[in-house]
Design an enzyme around this catalytic site. Structure first.
Site, PDB file in Angstrom:
ATOM      1  N   CYS A 153       0.829  -1.210   0.000  1.00 36.94           N
ATOM      2  CA  CYS A 153       0.000   0.000   0.000  1.00 36.94           C
ATOM      3  C   CYS A 153       0.868   1.267   0.000  1.00 36.94           C
ATOM      4  O   CYS A 153       1.453   1.595  -1.019  1.00 36.94           O
ATOM      5  CB  CYS A 153      -0.971  -0.037   1.182  1.00 36.94           C
ATOM      6  N   HIS A 182      -3.851  -5.208   0.008  1.00 39.20           N
ATOM      7  CA  HIS A 182      -3.532  -5.785   1.322  1.00 39.20           C
ATOM      8  C   HIS A 182      -3.594  -7.309   1.293  1.00 39.20           C
ATOM      9  O   HIS A 182      -4.658  -7.899   1.484  1.00 39.20           O
ATOM     10  CB  HIS A 182      -4.512  -5.251   2.370  1.00 39.20           C
ATOM     11  N   GLU A 186      -2.541  -9.301   3.532  1.00 37.06           N
ATOM     12  CA  GLU A 186      -2.854  -9.848   4.864  1.00 37.06           C
ATOM     13  C   GLU A 186      -4.359  -9.970   5.054  1.00 37.06           C
ATOM     14  O   GLU A 186      -4.857 -10.824   5.762  1.00 37.06           O
ATOM     15  CB  GLU A 186      -2.235  -8.991   5.970  1.00 37.06           C
TER      16      GLU A 186
END
Length: 380
Positions: A264, A354, A356
């Site tokens: 990001c 993202h 994760e």
């Protein structure tokens, strides 16, 4: 719902956009006033992770899903120690949460942390307005802060814009800390915290990585003091054009050819470190349903996003940089925005989204394995 939150739900509230359009509803969470940048998130779930994502610092988040708060709030899912959004806009908040993990209502949590929100708003109309006009400054006013519209609009227009905002240091850790590897330790990573989410070091720890999380102000010497096998630059809020210090540190990492991974804001920092520009998107990408193509494999992934800025890099061919050739590795299929970069001559890559991904999706989790492969390959 407690007595205080029931009372707040009956308090009139007004949302005022920078261009003068207003929406009326009821107070949700804390009663008062707040200012920020109006953005919308398209996720159908994961509101607790959204609220606690540091990348939403100084932003008023409009939820496009109509029903919010259905599962209440628990103490396991936050991505950080507090709610970071400047304000919260929902259409139909749940009156009673229904989930075995819930310990309190979302309304109560917002009120306890002083987050001013508004409910009963036509979020579909508001989102369509932001898609046409772009992200803009906004204010939410409730209770005694509701005055005449001209006065409220003047306050909104006096608020700082997101362009030029240097916010990473405001949300990053003040002191270094370590997330130990789960199981046998295989590798060590220095993670520069520009607004890191809690799930990110956890995903690395699951792969046997000991993660040393460092403040946004960490120097190159402090990064290498932990003897890292790789260096990670996290997500975070604000305008990447202000990130001169992280860019300088990243260039030092690239010069040493240490394996590097950015997410990001970290992707935008890599873009700047390579000599590319950045720019503000009209309304950004936010939500957990954004289609991205990994151009190295051709695979299309459904991914989680939260960014209002992007890297300006050529899509059609590799570019020459001070650190060798670089190419756009991932691209958004909705609008062609650069979603990832990869160096061809050094062990460095980044993505704008993202991997994760709490609360999901998990299509891009392989990127952590790719980082592990880079580090193990360099060590060998």
């Amino acid at each position: 719902m407690t007595t205080s939150t029931r009372k707040a739900a009956r308090v009139p509230a007004v949302l005022v956009l920078e261009d003068g359009r207003t929406f009326r509803g009821r107070a949700y969470g804390a009663v008062g006033e707040t200012l920020g940048e109006a953005v919308f998130s398209t996720g159908m779930t994961g509101y607790q992770e959204t609220l606690t994502d540091p990348s939403y610092h100084r932003q008023v988040v409009v939820m496009t899903a109509p029903h919010i708060g259905n599962t209440g709030v628990n103490d396991e899912d936050p991505e950080s120690k507090r709610i970071w959004v400047a304000g919260y806009v929902v259409r139909d908040p749940a009156r009673v949460p229904s989930n075995w993990r819930s310990v309190r209502t979302l309304d109560e949590e917002l009120a306890a942390q002083g987050v001013v929100g508004i409910s009963g708003v036509d979020t579909r109309a508001l989102t369509r307005h932001l898609r046409e006009r772009g992200a803009m400054r906004v204010g939410i006013f409730s209770g005694d802060t509701v005055t005449d519209e001209a006065a409220m609009l003047a306050k909104v227009r006096s608020a700082p814009e997101m362009t030029g905002a240097d916010l990473a240091a405001e949300v990053a850790t003040a002191e270094p800390y370590t997330v130990p590897a789960i199981g046998a330790k295989r590798l060590t990573v220095a993670a520069v915290d520009l607004g890191i989410k809690g799930m990110t070091p956890r995903r690395m720890a699951e792969r046997g990585i000991e993660v040393h999380v460092l403040p946004a102000t960490a120097t190159l010497e402090e990064v290498y003091a932990v003897d890292p096998d790789g260096v990670f630059f996290s997500n975070g809020p604000g305008d990447p054009a202000t990130a001169d210090h992280p860019v300088s540190v990243m260039r030092g990492v690239l010069e040493r050819s240490t394996p590097l991974f950015g997410i990001c804001f970290g992707n935008q920092v890599l873009g700047r470190a390579l000599g590319f520009g950045t720019y503000k998107l009209k309304y950004g990408h936010r939500g957990i349903n954004q289609p991205v193509q990994d151009r190295t494999t051709g695979k299309v992934e459904v991914t989680a996003h939260n960014h209002g800025f992007a890297v300006d890099a050529p899509l059609d061919a590799p570019s020459d940089t001070p650190y060798g050739r670089a190419e756009v590795s991932h691209v958004c299929l909705n609008d062609g925005v650069v979603e990832g970069l990869r160096l061809l001559d050094r062990p460095a890559f980044s993505v704008q989204y993202h991997p994760e991904a709490a609360a999901g999706p998990h299509d891009a989790a392989y990127l952590f394995d790719r980082f592990v492969s880079l580090m193990e390959g360099q060590r060998a």
